[in-house]
Enzyme design. Structure first.
Site, PDB file in Angstrom:
ATOM      1  N   LYS A   1       1.259   3.655  -3.193  1.00 29.64           N
ATOM      2  CA  LYS A   1       0.801   5.052  -3.219  1.00 29.64           C
ATOM      3  C   LYS A   1       1.962   5.989  -3.530  1.00 29.64           C
ATOM      4  CE  LYS A   1      -3.664   4.909  -2.124  1.00 29.64           C
ATOM      5  NZ  LYS A   1      -4.758   5.534  -2.869  1.00 29.64           N
TER       6      LYS A   1
ATOM      7  N   TYR B   1       0.837  -1.209   0.000  1.00 26.77           N
ATOM      8  CA  TYR B   1       0.000   0.000   0.000  1.00 26.77           C
ATOM      9  C   TYR B   1       0.868   1.254   0.000  1.00 26.77           C
ATOM     10  CZ  TYR B   1      -3.701   3.228   1.624  1.00 26.77           C
ATOM     11  OH  TYR B   1      -4.594   4.266   1.756  1.00 26.77           O
TER      12      TYR B   1
ATOM     13  N   ARG C   1       0.980   9.906  14.340  1.00 30.60           N
ATOM     14  CA  ARG C   1       0.584  10.489  13.063  1.00 30.60           C
ATOM     15  C   ARG C   1      -0.289  11.715  13.309  1.00 30.60           C
ATOM     16  NH1 ARG C   1      -2.380   6.519   9.523  1.00 30.60           N
ATOM     17  NH2 ARG C   1      -0.374   5.643   8.917  1.00 30.60           N
TER      18      ARG C   1
ATOM     19  N   GLU D   1       4.163   1.788  -0.616  1.00 29.27           N
ATOM     20  CA  GLU D   1       5.005   1.996  -1.798  1.00 29.27           C
ATOM     21  C   GLU D   1       4.142   2.145  -3.047  1.00 29.27           C
ATOM     22  OE1 GLU D   1       7.876   2.876  -1.397  1.00 29.27           O
ATOM     23  OE2 GLU D   1       9.053   1.624  -0.054  1.00 29.27           O
TER      24      GLU D   1
ATOM     25  N   ASP E   1       3.432  -0.873  12.442  1.00 28.47           N
ATOM     26  CA  ASP E   1       2.320   0.035  12.757  1.00 28.47           C
ATOM     27  C   ASP E   1       2.914   1.400  13.153  1.00 28.47           C
ATOM     28  OD1 ASP E   1      -0.807  -0.631  13.669  1.00 28.47           O
ATOM     29  OD2 ASP E   1       0.043   1.141  14.628  1.00 28.47           O
TER      30      ASP E   1
ATOM     31  N   GLN F   1      -0.024   4.484  20.722  1.00 27.92           N
ATOM     32  CA  GLN F   1       0.190   5.045  19.378  1.00 27.92           C
ATOM     33  C   GLN F   1      -0.903   6.063  19.081  1.00 27.92           C
ATOM     34  OE1 GLN F   1      -1.017   2.020  20.056  1.00 27.92           O
ATOM     35  NE2 GLN F   1      -2.004   1.020  18.320  1.00 27.92           N
TER      36      GLN F   1
ATOM     37  N   ASN G   1     -14.135  -0.517  14.141  1.00 26.43           N
ATOM     38  CA  ASN G   1     -13.978  -1.650  15.066  1.00 26.43           C
ATOM     39  C   ASN G   1     -14.461  -1.292  16.470  1.00 26.43           C
ATOM     40  OD1 ASN G   1     -12.854  -3.339  13.183  1.00 26.43           O
ATOM     41  ND2 ASN G   1     -10.934  -3.673  14.278  1.00 26.43           N
ATOM     42  N   PHE G   2     -13.939  -0.192  17.027  1.00 25.76           N
ATOM     43  CA  PHE G   2     -14.269   0.163  18.418  1.00 25.76           C
ATOM     44  C   PHE G   2     -15.780   0.420  18.563  1.00 25.76           C
ATOM     45  CE2 PHE G   2      -9.873   2.023  19.893  1.00 25.76           C
ATOM     46  CZ  PHE G   2      -9.322   0.755  19.807  1.00 25.76           C
TER      47      PHE G   2
HETATM   48  P1  NAD Z   1     -12.682   2.021   0.572  1.00 24.89           P
HETATM   49  O1  NAD Z   1     -11.977   0.711   0.615  1.00 24.89           O
HETATM   50  O2  NAD Z   1     -13.962   2.150   1.297  1.00 24.89           O
HETATM   51  O3  NAD Z   1     -12.924   2.471  -0.924  1.00 24.89           O
HETATM   52  C1  NAD Z   1     -12.113   2.105  -1.989  1.00 24.89           C
HETATM   53  C2  NAD Z   1     -13.018   1.812  -3.175  1.00 24.89           C
HETATM   54  O4  NAD Z   1     -12.215   1.460  -4.310  1.00 24.89           O
HETATM   55  C3  NAD Z   1     -13.948   0.631  -2.918  1.00 24.89           C
HETATM   56  O5  NAD Z   1     -15.241   0.960  -3.356  1.00 24.89           O
HETATM   57  C4  NAD Z   1     -13.347  -0.492  -3.750  1.00 24.89           C
HETATM   58  O6  NAD Z   1     -14.297  -1.449  -4.156  1.00 24.89           O
HETATM   59  C5  NAD Z   1     -12.733   0.273  -4.900  1.00 24.89           C
HETATM   60  N1  NAD Z   1     -11.612  -0.408  -5.549  1.00 24.89           N
HETATM   61  C6  NAD Z   1     -10.527  -0.944  -4.940  1.00 24.89           C
HETATM   62  N2  NAD Z   1      -9.704  -1.449  -5.865  1.00 24.89           N
HETATM   63  C7  NAD Z   1     -10.272  -1.215  -7.075  1.00 24.89           C
HETATM   64  C8  NAD Z   1      -9.891  -1.514  -8.413  1.00 24.89           C
HETATM   65  N3  NAD Z   1      -8.758  -2.169  -8.688  1.00 24.89           N
HETATM   66  N4  NAD Z   1     -10.712  -1.125  -9.427  1.00 24.89           N
HETATM   67  C9  NAD Z   1     -11.865  -0.470  -9.147  1.00 24.89           C
HETATM   68  N5  NAD Z   1     -12.279  -0.175  -7.902  1.00 24.89           N
HETATM   69  C10 NAD Z   1     -11.479  -0.542  -6.882  1.00 24.89           C
HETATM   70  O7  NAD Z   1     -11.630   3.103   1.095  1.00 24.89           O
HETATM   71  P2  NAD Z   1     -11.803   4.652   1.374  1.00 24.89           P
HETATM   72  O8  NAD Z   1     -11.529   4.864   2.799  1.00 24.89           O
HETATM   73  O9  NAD Z   1     -13.044   5.176   0.791  1.00 24.89           O
HETATM   74  O10 NAD Z   1     -10.537   5.212   0.582  1.00 24.89           O
HETATM   75  C11 NAD Z   1     -10.655   5.840  -0.679  1.00 24.89           C
HETATM   76  C12 NAD Z   1      -9.289   6.336  -1.119  1.00 24.89           C
HETATM   77  O11 NAD Z   1      -8.754   7.232  -0.156  1.00 24.89           O
HETATM   78  C13 NAD Z   1      -8.258   5.207  -1.287  1.00 24.89           C
HETATM   79  O12 NAD Z   1      -7.468   5.484  -2.417  1.00 24.89           O
HETATM   80  C14 NAD Z   1      -7.430   5.317  -0.033  1.00 24.89           C
HETATM   81  O13 NAD Z   1      -6.111   4.874  -0.245  1.00 24.89           O
HETATM   82  C15 NAD Z   1      -7.473   6.807   0.260  1.00 24.89           C
HETATM   83  N6  NAD Z   1      -7.261   7.075   1.699  1.00 24.89           N
HETATM   84  C16 NAD Z   1      -8.240   6.800   2.602  1.00 24.89           C
HETATM   85  C17 NAD Z   1      -7.992   7.034   3.956  1.00 24.89           C
HETATM   86  C18 NAD Z   1      -9.035   6.784   5.006  1.00 24.89           C
HETATM   87  O14 NAD Z   1      -8.755   6.982   6.184  1.00 24.89           O
HETATM   88  N7  NAD Z   1     -10.245   6.405   4.686  1.00 24.89           N
HETATM   89  C19 NAD Z   1      -6.744   7.520   4.379  1.00 24.89           C
HETATM   90  C20 NAD Z   1      -5.773   7.739   3.409  1.00 24.89           C
HETATM   91  C21 NAD Z   1      -6.044   7.531   2.074  1.00 24.89           C
HETATM   92  N1  UDP Z   2      -6.084  -0.500  15.969  1.00 26.44           N
HETATM   93  C1  UDP Z   2      -6.449  -0.982  17.215  1.00 26.44           C
HETATM   94  N2  UDP Z   2      -7.513  -1.807  17.299  1.00 26.44           N
HETATM   95  C2  UDP Z   2      -8.262  -2.177  16.222  1.00 26.44           C
HETATM   96  C3  UDP Z   2      -7.902  -1.674  14.962  1.00 26.44           C
HETATM   97  C4  UDP Z   2      -6.793  -0.845  14.867  1.00 26.44           C
HETATM   98  O1  UDP Z   2      -5.808  -0.663  18.240  1.00 26.44           O
HETATM   99  O2  UDP Z   2      -9.234  -2.939  16.401  1.00 26.44           O
HETATM  100  C5  UDP Z   2      -4.936   0.433  15.879  1.00 26.44           C
HETATM  101  C6  UDP Z   2      -3.921   0.110  14.806  1.00 26.44           C
HETATM  102  O3  UDP Z   2      -2.944  -0.796  15.281  1.00 26.44           O
HETATM  103  C7  UDP Z   2      -3.353   1.482  14.506  1.00 26.44           C
HETATM  104  C8  UDP Z   2      -4.538   2.413  14.721  1.00 26.44           C
HETATM  105  O4  UDP Z   2      -5.459   1.690  15.522  1.00 26.44           O
HETATM  106  O5  UDP Z   2      -2.344   1.803  15.437  1.00 26.44           O
HETATM  107  C9  UDP Z   2      -5.217   2.830  13.424  1.00 26.44           C
HETATM  108  O6  UDP Z   2      -5.503   1.675  12.687  1.00 26.44           O
HETATM  109  P1  UDP Z   2      -6.293   1.710  11.301  1.00 26.44           P
HETATM  110  O7  UDP Z   2      -6.193   0.335  10.700  1.00 26.44           O
HETATM  111  O8  UDP Z   2      -7.647   2.295  11.510  1.00 26.44           O
HETATM  112  O9  UDP Z   2      -5.498   2.779  10.428  1.00 26.44           O
HETATM  113  P2  UDP Z   2      -3.944   2.940  10.040  1.00 26.44           P
HETATM  114  O10 UDP Z   2      -3.105   2.029  10.871  1.00 26.44           O
HETATM  115  O11 UDP Z   2      -3.893   2.578   8.601  1.00 26.44           O
HETATM  116  O12 UDP Z   2      -3.676   4.348  10.347  1.00 26.44           O
END
Ligand code: NAD
Ligand code: UDP
Length: 313
Positions: free
Chosen positions: A149, A145, A277, A147, A273, A209, A190-191
């Site tokens: 991005k 993920y 952030r 790398e 992890d 964290q 989850n929570f």
């Molecule tokens: P999500 O998993 O809910 O949505 C991703 C969507 O993309 C899904 O509908 C999935 O079916 C679709 N998808 C995945 N791979 C695909 C492919 N190969 N072809 C077509 N469709 C595909 O995630 P989200 O939280 O809505 O995230 C959306 C974007 O924002 C992602 O690019 C993610 O990396 C980025 N982002 C999200 C967060 C966050 O906290 N939610 C943080 C950082 C970046």
């Molecule tokens: N985490 C946790 N319990 C859970 C799910 C996640 O303590 O049930 C922690 C996880 O280890 C991380 C933080 O919550 O430190 C955020 O996790 P998430 O997967 O939501 O996002 P990311 O790690 O991608 O920022």
């Protein structure tokens, strides 16, 4: 006059909120999704809308469409899902982003890439500014993920320099809100679901964290401001809420707001992890006049209300 806008990943968590805003502002919206982590139920409320269409398609394969703007979101975002098939995640970020940039080049569309705070890895600079290059393990379980991005950003900038494609790059920090998937594995969903179902809240590691959580409507506003800025500001720009919380603080807030009697239990911390952030959003404030409005307590209340209804369904 509305624009013709393609939203890849439009049936996902952020994507469906974005489609809603774009439709409300009078645009024609094409939602493209392979429904890996997205859901038909996320876009059902737009079906029959005269300005909405959806296409089942994987961005790994090229596609020809005539549009003015592309919001490129397609990619699983939760560790559980992006680690399920890491090679496919890499293909999604690399081939998928190249295909969408190729489309933007052909039809002279503007493309916004949804990048991530994960490109900073386990950051050694705090809070993270856009000029920090990051601390990413290139061969760990999160690398597909992170790398992926990072190369997606590289592709966006090379298409911009080499082919003058009009790109915008945003780095999204942890975002939450209604329409998250219950079983997505992300900490907020989850929570909340654990608390509402009376199950133990699973803290990974010591819970010290930190993360910074942005409510989804704030994020969508920032994304649209970035896409529509006419000053030629390409980014990358951090979009997130700078409020920083430990996972233990988050768990306690969820328990207090849900009134749940669930207990907190500790589980093994996943490899690599990130420890801390928090976005520095000075650039977004300066260039876009954007900052989040919804504090964590208010956003959590809305998200809890959503899951309460979902679980009762
Ligand atoms: P999500 O998993 O809910 O949505 C991703 C969507 O993309 C899904 O509908 C999935 O079916 C679709 N998808 C995945 N791979 C695909 C492919 N190969 N072809 C077509 N469709 C595909 O995630 P989200 O939280 O809505 O995230 C959306 C974007 O924002 C992602 O690019 C993610 O990396 C980025 N982002 C999200 C967060 C966050 O906290 N939610 C943080 C950082 C970046
Ligand atoms: N985490 C946790 N319990 C859970 C799910 C996640 O303590 O049930 C922690 C996880 O280890 C991380 C933080 O919550 O430190 C955020 O996790 P998430 O997967 O939501 O996002 P990311 O790690 O991608 O920022």
């Amino acid at each position: 006059m509305g624009k013709r806008i393609l939203v890849t990943g439009g049936a996902g968590f952020i994507g469906n909120h974005l489609c809603e805003r774009l439709l409300a502002e009078g645009n024609d919206v094409i939602c493209l999704d392979n429904f890996f982590t997205g859901r038909r139920s996320n876009i059902r409320r737009f079906e029959g809308h005269p300005h909405f269409e959806w296409i089942r398609h994987d961005v790994i394969e090229p596609i020809r469409l005539e549009v003015d703007q592309v919001y490129h979101l397609a990619c699983p975002a939760s560790p559980v899902h992006y680690q399920a098939n890491p090679i496919w995640t890499i293909k999604t970020s690399v081939d998928g982003t190249m295909n969408m940039l190729g489309l933007a080049k052909r039809v002279k569309a503007r493309l916004l890439l949804a990048s991530t705070s994960e490109i900073y890895g386990d950051p050694l600079v705090h809070p993270q500014t856009e000029d920090y290059w990051g601390n990413v393990n290139p061969i760990g379980p999160r690398s597909c993920y992170d790398e992926g991005k990072r190369i997606a950003e590289t592709l966006a900038f090379e298409y911009h320099r080499q082919h003058a494609v009009d790109v915008r790059v945003i780095r999204i920090f942890n975002t939450y809100g209604p329409n998250m998937l219950e079983h997505d594995g992300r900490v907020v969903s989850n929570f909340i679901c654990q608390a509402l179902r009376g199950n133990d809240l699973t803290i990974y590691g010591t819970g010290e964290q930190t993360r910074s959580f942005c409510f989804v409507s704030d994020l969508v506003e920032g994304m649209m401001r970035m896409m529509n800025n006419e000053a030629g500001f390409v980014g990358p720009v951090n979009l997130g809420n700078p409020g920083e919380f430990t996972m233990l603080e988050l768990a306690e807030k969820v328990l207090a707001q849900t009134g749940s009697g669930s207990k907190i239990v500790y589980r093994e911390l996943p490899e690599n992890d990130p420890k801390r952030r928090k976005p520095d959003i000075s650039l977004a404030i300066e260039k876009l006049g954007w900052e989040p409005r919804i504090p964590l307590d208010e956003g959590l209340a809305k998200t809890i209300a959503y899951f309460r209804e979902e679980i009762a369904r």
